[in-house]
Design a protein around this motif. Sequence first.
Motif, PDB file in Angstrom:
ATOM      1  N   ARG A  98      49.896  50.457  22.353  1.00 51.04           N
ATOM      2  CA  ARG A  98      49.628  51.494  21.360  1.00 51.04           C
ATOM      3  C   ARG A  98      49.384  50.865  20.002  1.00 51.04           C
ATOM      4  O   ARG A  98      49.748  49.725  19.745  1.00 51.04           O
ATOM      5  CB  ARG A  98      50.797  52.481  21.281  1.00 51.04           C
ATOM      6  CG  ARG A  98      52.070  51.893  20.680  1.00 51.04           C
ATOM      7  CD  ARG A  98      53.222  52.879  20.737  1.00 51.04           C
ATOM      8  NE  ARG A  98      54.441  52.336  20.098  1.00 51.04           N
ATOM      9  CZ  ARG A  98      55.632  52.905  20.146  1.00 51.04           C
ATOM     10  NH1 ARG A  98      55.786  54.043  20.790  1.00 51.04           N
ATOM     11  NH2 ARG A  98      56.679  52.355  19.543  1.00 51.04           N
ATOM     12  N   TYR A 133      60.409  64.896  10.058  1.00 49.54           N
ATOM     13  CA  TYR A 133      60.239  66.192  10.704  1.00 49.54           C
ATOM     14  C   TYR A 133      61.588  66.881  10.861  1.00 49.54           C
ATOM     15  O   TYR A 133      62.538  66.281  11.363  1.00 49.54           O
ATOM     16  CB  TYR A 133      59.605  66.009  12.090  1.00 49.54           C
ATOM     17  CG  TYR A 133      58.203  65.442  12.054  1.00 49.54           C
ATOM     18  CD1 TYR A 133      57.094  66.251  12.255  1.00 49.54           C
ATOM     19  CD2 TYR A 133      57.994  64.084  11.812  1.00 49.54           C
ATOM     20  CE1 TYR A 133      55.810  65.733  12.224  1.00 49.54           C
ATOM     21  CE2 TYR A 133      56.715  63.552  11.776  1.00 49.54           C
ATOM     22  CZ  TYR A 133      55.624  64.373  11.974  1.00 49.54           C
ATOM     23  OH  TYR A 133      54.350  63.859  11.934  1.00 49.54           O
ATOM     24  N   GLU A 179      57.896  59.145  23.766  1.00 58.18           N
ATOM     25  CA  GLU A 179      57.267  60.413  24.129  1.00 58.18           C
ATOM     26  C   GLU A 179      57.691  61.535  23.175  1.00 58.18           C
ATOM     27  O   GLU A 179      56.879  62.400  22.821  1.00 58.18           O
ATOM     28  CB  GLU A 179      57.631  60.795  25.566  1.00 58.18           C
ATOM     29  CG  GLU A 179      57.224  59.776  26.612  1.00 58.18           C
ATOM     30  CD  GLU A 179      58.268  58.690  26.836  1.00 58.18           C
ATOM     31  OE1 GLU A 179      58.112  57.901  27.794  1.00 58.18           O
ATOM     32  OE2 GLU A 179      59.242  58.629  26.052  1.00 58.18           O
ATOM     33  N   ALA A 200      55.936  61.006  19.754  1.00 61.65           N
ATOM     34  CA  ALA A 200      54.522  61.376  19.819  1.00 61.65           C
ATOM     35  C   ALA A 200      54.343  62.893  19.790  1.00 61.65           C
ATOM     36  O   ALA A 200      53.428  63.414  19.132  1.00 61.65           O
ATOM     37  CB  ALA A 200      53.886  60.794  21.081  1.00 61.65           C
ATOM     38  N   MET A 201      55.222  63.624  20.489  1.00 61.24           N
ATOM     39  CA  MET A 201      55.109  65.080  20.498  1.00 61.24           C
ATOM     40  C   MET A 201      55.446  65.666  19.133  1.00 61.24           C
ATOM     41  O   MET A 201      54.835  66.665  18.712  1.00 61.24           O
ATOM     42  CB  MET A 201      56.016  65.669  21.585  1.00 61.24           C
ATOM     43  CG  MET A 201      55.823  67.167  21.799  1.00 61.24           C
ATOM     44  SD  MET A 201      54.134  67.615  22.276  1.00 61.24           S
ATOM     45  CE  MET A 201      54.072  66.969  23.958  1.00 61.24           C
ATOM     46  N   GLU A 230      54.721  64.352  16.306  1.00 62.79           N
ATOM     47  CA  GLU A 230      53.571  64.121  15.421  1.00 62.79           C
ATOM     48  C   GLU A 230      52.402  65.061  15.710  1.00 62.79           C
ATOM     49  O   GLU A 230      51.634  65.398  14.799  1.00 62.79           O
ATOM     50  CB  GLU A 230      53.116  62.669  15.553  1.00 62.79           C
ATOM     51  CG  GLU A 230      54.121  61.674  14.986  1.00 62.79           C
ATOM     52  CD  GLU A 230      53.675  60.240  15.149  1.00 62.79           C
ATOM     53  OE1 GLU A 230      53.857  59.456  14.202  1.00 62.79           O
ATOM     54  OE2 GLU A 230      53.151  59.890  16.225  1.00 62.79           O
ATOM     55  N   LYS A 231      52.263  65.500  16.952  1.00 63.24           N
ATOM     56  CA  LYS A 231      51.088  66.331  17.261  1.00 63.24           C
ATOM     57  C   LYS A 231      51.393  67.821  17.392  1.00 63.24           C
ATOM     58  O   LYS A 231      50.494  68.607  17.732  1.00 63.24           O
ATOM     59  CB  LYS A 231      50.404  65.820  18.529  1.00 63.24           C
ATOM     60  CG  LYS A 231      51.219  65.884  19.800  1.00 63.24           C
ATOM     61  CD  LYS A 231      50.445  65.204  20.926  1.00 63.24           C
ATOM     62  CE  LYS A 231      51.179  65.260  22.247  1.00 63.24           C
ATOM     63  NZ  LYS A 231      50.477  64.529  23.310  1.00 63.24           N
ATOM     64  N   THR A 232      52.642  68.213  17.130  1.00 60.27           N
ATOM     65  CA  THR A 232      52.984  69.635  17.187  1.00 60.27           C
ATOM     66  C   THR A 232      52.895  70.240  15.790  1.00 60.27           C
ATOM     67  O   THR A 232      53.597  69.812  14.875  1.00 60.27           O
ATOM     68  CB  THR A 232      54.403  69.831  17.738  1.00 60.27           C
ATOM     69  OG1 THR A 232      54.490  69.259  19.044  1.00 60.27           O
ATOM     70  CG2 THR A 232      54.754  71.306  17.806  1.00 60.27           C
ATOM     71  N   PRO A 233      52.040  71.237  15.576  1.00 56.50           N
ATOM     72  CA  PRO A 233      51.920  71.858  14.246  1.00 56.50           C
ATOM     73  C   PRO A 233      53.224  72.551  13.833  1.00 56.50           C
ATOM     74  O   PRO A 233      54.001  73.018  14.682  1.00 56.50           O
ATOM     75  CB  PRO A 233      50.798  72.883  14.435  1.00 56.50           C
ATOM     76  CG  PRO A 233      50.041  72.405  15.637  1.00 56.50           C
ATOM     77  CD  PRO A 233      51.064  71.777  16.531  1.00 56.50           C
ATOM     78  N   SER A 241      56.032  73.227  21.163  1.00 59.24           N
ATOM     79  CA  SER A 241      55.252  72.258  21.934  1.00 59.24           C
ATOM     80  C   SER A 241      55.187  72.652  23.401  1.00 59.24           C
ATOM     81  O   SER A 241      55.997  73.453  23.887  1.00 59.24           O
ATOM     82  CB  SER A 241      55.882  70.872  21.822  1.00 59.24           C
ATOM     83  OG  SER A 241      57.058  70.799  22.625  1.00 59.24           O
TER      84      SER A 241
END
Length: 542
Positions: free
Chosen positions: A378, A390, A457, A460-461, A463-466, A471
């Motif tokens: 990565r 967060y 994991e 990563a979730m 970072e990509k969850t608004p 999620s």
Amino acid sequence: MWSTPSLMSHPLRRPATPMPFCLKSNSKAWVPLAKAIALSRKSSVMINKSRCVEPLFCCTHPTPQLSHSDSSMPRLFISHTVPNVPPALRMAKPALIALALTAGLFGGAPSFAANAALAPVAGEQMLDRIVAVVNQSVITQRQLNAQIQLVATQNKIPVNQLSPSDIKQLQERILDRMITEKVELERAKQIGITIDDTRLDDALSGIAQRNGMSLSQLQQAVTNQGDNWTGYRESIRNQIMIDELKRREVFERVNISDREVDDYLKQYTGANTETTEYHLAQILISVPENASPSQVETAKKRADAVLSALKSGESFEQVSAERSDAPDATKGGDLGWRDLSRIPSLFIDTIKSLKTGEVSDLIRSPNGFHIIKLVGERTASTNSAVLTEYDAEHVLIQVSSQRNAAQAKAEAESLRQQIVSGKASFASIAAKYSDDKGSAAQGGQLGWVKPADMVPEFGAMLEKTPVGQISPVFQTEYGFHFLEVLKTHEVNVPTETLRTQARQAIGQRRADEDLVNYIRRLRAEAYIENRLTGTINDSSAQ
């Protein structure tokens, strides 16, 4: 000296070192120490059950997917990260242990003991036997069986399908690591390491707090499942002693100059720069120090056999547990995520040439023969003055003896849908159903977290969850999760923090190498009689 950060308190966070844990058996078949030593020249000991005391058997933990349920009590997940023990600074998997509420881990004799390879001779009932003598201590077959069962569960090894030779290899690997732990504990006592009750109580209070309990509730939970609280305390005390030993005799002796830190920051960091990180696993076939050509050749043949097994399709994790000499063998050889600064230069070119999932050829080092697997790759930010934190909440549903992976995922999906549809609140679902008891007590809330501090994991979730959305269900090594990001903010990272992180990265790379050599030296100085392999190491005779 290189400093160490404080331990993170939440089980999903990746602590700087995996903390060990101990399990205690309720088995009554145990050899009193004086009698065991007196009988130490016999190959097998038949024990009178009426003259027995309960044993402790210890291991270093790696994998948290141990879950048991009981109709009368909720599942409890106990994080054995011990406070006040400076970690080895590896961004490794956190140490979770299920406080088992049914037989299996804390109950009677492990089911593995029923395997034909371990059964007594027809017509006899072998209650226990000595499989190793370490100075003035012994390790019994019952203790070894318990560790084999635990490792088999963690690495999903189909024990009943293994051949006698495979079982023998697995026994030998695990016994070897149990011997190492005995040697480490004796060394800790020898140099005067003691853990007083105050420090032990602090550690136990931390375990209880991370699982949403008071210390008295933890004690009651241990007692209710039929375990001895005094024995449980002593097993934790022993593990703190071993960690303190490594801190004093390895980690604190790594010295790093300011110039080295400056060079590291110049080479590996910079605002908005990116670096490649590699998720690695290894198998090590060790070669003794000052090995003769015949010893090197023997190790080379072992390594070639291991490589052939991998190329024929055998699981890397299973082969590691059965045959590797590396300290992390029972964790499938997992080394975690590392950038190039934390990878020995000997391995860098090989790792760069691998594709994800591929296994290297043999790599010769002073320690022996290595086989490296590239688990993942990565791109990550090495140094940014501004980091995003967060505020999040989550629900965890674990796989257990009562619930397989498909069922756990289905339950997580069902609970998520109840929240999305408005039938239930996130907090109520987390409090009632989440298997992360520490956050469940807070309605699933984790507080402010950084993705880099969490298992990959989960990070990563995040970072990509608004913000404000829930999620999808996703899987980590702990089970199936879904999360909600409540809000985010940015934080500035002081320069001194960056320098501390650089010092830790350099120190970790050196400490990894030094720890292997330190353990090897401890073993060389001990009397070790391994009755499975028929070998004796007697430093006094050399």
